[in-house]
Design a protein around this motif. Sequence first.
Motif, PDB file in Angstrom:
ATOM      1  N   SER A   1      21.775  39.042  56.993  1.00  0.00           N
ATOM      2  CA  SER A   1      22.969  38.230  57.170  1.00  0.00           C
ATOM      3  C   SER A   1      23.561  37.928  55.805  1.00  0.00           C
ATOM      4  O   SER A   1      22.838  37.680  54.842  1.00  0.00           O
ATOM      5  N   ALA A   2      24.862  37.970  55.736  1.00  0.00           N
ATOM      6  CA  ALA A   2      25.554  37.699  54.486  1.00  0.00           C
ATOM      7  C   ALA A   2      25.730  36.205  54.321  1.00  0.00           C
ATOM      8  O   ALA A   2      26.027  35.494  55.277  1.00  0.00           O
ATOM      9  N   SER A   3      25.525  35.729  53.117  1.00  0.00           N
ATOM     10  CA  SER A   3      25.757  34.324  52.861  1.00  0.00           C
ATOM     11  C   SER A   3      27.260  34.078  52.819  1.00  0.00           C
ATOM     12  O   SER A   3      28.037  34.996  52.543  1.00  0.00           O
ATOM     13  N   PRO A   4      27.704  32.872  53.092  1.00  0.00           N
ATOM     14  CA  PRO A   4      29.142  32.592  53.072  1.00  0.00           C
ATOM     15  C   PRO A   4      29.737  32.933  51.718  1.00  0.00           C
ATOM     16  O   PRO A   4      29.257  32.480  50.679  1.00  0.00           O
ATOM     17  N   GLY A   5      30.761  33.758  51.711  1.00  0.00           N
ATOM     18  CA  GLY A   5      31.408  34.162  50.471  1.00  0.00           C
ATOM     19  C   GLY A   5      30.608  35.155  49.661  1.00  0.00           C
ATOM     20  O   GLY A   5      30.974  35.463  48.544  1.00  0.00           O
ATOM     21  N   GLY A   6      29.524  35.671  50.185  1.00  0.00           N
ATOM     22  CA  GLY A   6      28.669  36.586  49.446  1.00  0.00           C
ATOM     23  C   GLY A   6      29.291  37.955  49.236  1.00  0.00           C
ATOM     24  O   GLY A   6      28.907  38.680  48.337  1.00  0.00           O
ATOM     25  N   GLY A   7      30.265  38.338  50.062  1.00  0.00           N
ATOM     26  CA  GLY A   7      30.854  39.659  49.955  1.00  0.00           C
ATOM     27  C   GLY A   7      32.042  39.729  49.011  1.00  0.00           C
ATOM     28  O   GLY A   7      32.647  40.764  48.842  1.00  0.00           O
ATOM     29  N   VAL A   8      32.378  38.610  48.367  1.00  0.00           N
ATOM     30  CA  VAL A   8      33.547  38.573  47.500  1.00  0.00           C
ATOM     31  C   VAL A   8      33.099  38.271  46.080  1.00  0.00           C
ATOM     32  O   VAL A   8      32.380  37.305  45.839  1.00  0.00           O
ATOM     33  N   ALA A   9      33.514  39.109  45.151  1.00  0.00           N
ATOM     34  CA  ALA A   9      33.154  38.895  43.754  1.00  0.00           C
ATOM     35  C   ALA A   9      34.133  37.922  43.112  1.00  0.00           C
ATOM     36  O   ALA A   9      35.344  37.984  43.360  1.00  0.00           O
ATOM     37  N   ASP A  10      33.636  37.032  42.294  1.00  0.00           N
ATOM     38  CA  ASP A  10      34.484  36.078  41.581  1.00  0.00           C
ATOM     39  C   ASP A  10      34.950  36.719  40.283  1.00  0.00           C
ATOM     40  O   ASP A  10      34.180  36.869  39.334  1.00  0.00           O
ATOM     41  N   LEU A  11      36.202  37.124  40.243  1.00  0.00           N
ATOM     42  CA  LEU A  11      36.754  37.782  39.061  1.00  0.00           C
ATOM     43  C   LEU A  11      37.674  36.860  38.271  1.00  0.00           C
ATOM     44  O   LEU A  11      38.391  37.317  37.386  1.00  0.00           O
ATOM     45  N   SER A  12      37.654  35.578  38.580  1.00  0.00           N
ATOM     46  CA  SER A  12      38.579  34.656  37.929  1.00  0.00           C
ATOM     47  C   SER A  12      38.310  34.523  36.431  1.00  0.00           C
ATOM     48  O   SER A  12      39.213  34.181  35.677  1.00  0.00           O
ATOM     49  N   ARG A  13      37.077  34.796  35.993  1.00  0.00           N
ATOM     50  CA  ARG A  13      36.759  34.673  34.572  1.00  0.00           C
ATOM     51  C   ARG A  13      36.643  36.026  33.886  1.00  0.00           C
ATOM     52  O   ARG A  13      36.203  36.106  32.734  1.00  0.00           O
ATOM     53  N   ALA A  14      37.058  37.096  34.549  1.00  0.00           N
ATOM     54  CA  ALA A  14      37.002  38.429  33.939  1.00  0.00           C
ATOM     55  C   ALA A  14      38.090  38.544  32.872  1.00  0.00           C
ATOM     56  O   ALA A  14      39.182  37.998  33.019  1.00  0.00           O
ATOM     57  N   PRO A  15      37.806  39.264  31.778  1.00  0.00           N
ATOM     58  CA  PRO A  15      38.827  39.414  30.736  1.00  0.00           C
ATOM     59  C   PRO A  15      39.976  40.298  31.215  1.00  0.00           C
ATOM     60  O   PRO A  15      39.773  41.257  31.952  1.00  0.00           O
ATOM     61  N   LEU A  16      41.182  39.945  30.798  1.00  0.00           N
ATOM     62  CA  LEU A  16      42.355  40.734  31.153  1.00  0.00           C
ATOM     63  C   LEU A  16      42.611  41.772  30.070  1.00  0.00           C
ATOM     64  O   LEU A  16      42.364  41.527  28.886  1.00  0.00           O
ATOM     65  N   PRO A  17      43.120  42.958  30.446  1.00  0.00           N
ATOM     66  CA  PRO A  17      43.415  43.982  29.433  1.00  0.00           C
ATOM     67  C   PRO A  17      44.579  43.544  28.550  1.00  0.00           C
ATOM     68  O   PRO A  17      45.496  42.855  29.002  1.00  0.00           O
ATOM     69  N   THR A  18      44.530  43.999  27.312  1.00  0.00           N
ATOM     70  CA  THR A  18      45.615  43.678  26.378  1.00  0.00           C
ATOM     71  C   THR A  18      46.827  44.540  26.689  1.00  0.00           C
ATOM     72  O   THR A  18      46.744  45.512  27.451  1.00  0.00           O
ATOM     73  N   GLY A  19      47.945  44.213  26.084  1.00  0.00           N
ATOM     74  CA  GLY A  19      49.159  44.998  26.272  1.00  0.00           C
ATOM     75  C   GLY A  19      48.976  46.441  25.825  1.00  0.00           C
ATOM     76  O   GLY A  19      49.451  47.376  26.474  1.00  0.00           O
ATOM     77  N   GLN A  20      48.261  46.631  24.714  1.00  0.00           N
ATOM     78  CA  GLN A  20      48.018  47.984  24.205  1.00  0.00           C
ATOM     79  C   GLN A  20      47.167  48.781  25.195  1.00  0.00           C
ATOM     80  O   GLN A  20      47.431  49.961  25.443  1.00  0.00           O
ATOM     81  N   THR A  21      46.180  48.144  25.780  1.00  0.00           N
ATOM     82  CA  THR A  21      45.328  48.822  26.762  1.00  0.00           C
ATOM     83  C   THR A  21      46.144  49.231  27.980  1.00  0.00           C
ATOM     84  O   THR A  21      46.002  50.353  28.488  1.00  0.00           O
ATOM     85  N   LEU A  22      47.001  48.355  28.446  1.00  0.00           N
ATOM     86  CA  LEU A  22      47.836  48.679  29.605  1.00  0.00           C
ATOM     87  C   LEU A  22      48.783  49.838  29.302  1.00  0.00           C
ATOM     88  O   LEU A  22      48.970  50.726  30.136  1.00  0.00           O
ATOM     89  N   ARG A  23      49.376  49.833  28.105  1.00  0.00           N
ATOM     90  CA  ARG A  23      50.277  50.943  27.740  1.00  0.00           C
ATOM     91  C   ARG A  23      49.516  52.264  27.684  1.00  0.00           C
ATOM     92  O   ARG A  23      50.009  53.303  28.115  1.00  0.00           O
ATOM     93  N   ARG A  24      48.289  52.235  27.137  1.00  0.00           N
ATOM     94  CA  ARG A  24      47.479  53.456  27.041  1.00  0.00           C
ATOM     95  C   ARG A  24      47.111  53.960  28.433  1.00  0.00           C
ATOM     96  O   ARG A  24      47.103  55.158  28.681  1.00  0.00           O
TER      97      ARG A  24
END
Length: 61
Positions: free
Chosen positions: A11-34
């Motif tokens: 059995s899955a725990s409540p909310g166990g199937g969703v990853a918390d990405l709120s604190r993941a680093p965002l790509p820089t502008g240069q990374t997005l352009r590349r």
Amino acid sequence: MTNPEPVQQLSASPGGGVADLSRAPLPTGQTLRRRQNIPVQLTRFVVFNTRIMRMVLKGDH
């Protein structure tokens, strides 16, 4: 005839199937352009496929 082993129910725990990405680093502008640059992506595509083909051909021996 033997009795089959009981099947364990998972059995899955409540909310166990969703990853918390709120604190993941965002790509820089240069990374997005590349990532959106067609010549860069085409080069990466060719290099990756060349490496894969070399592995396939090397493993054929």
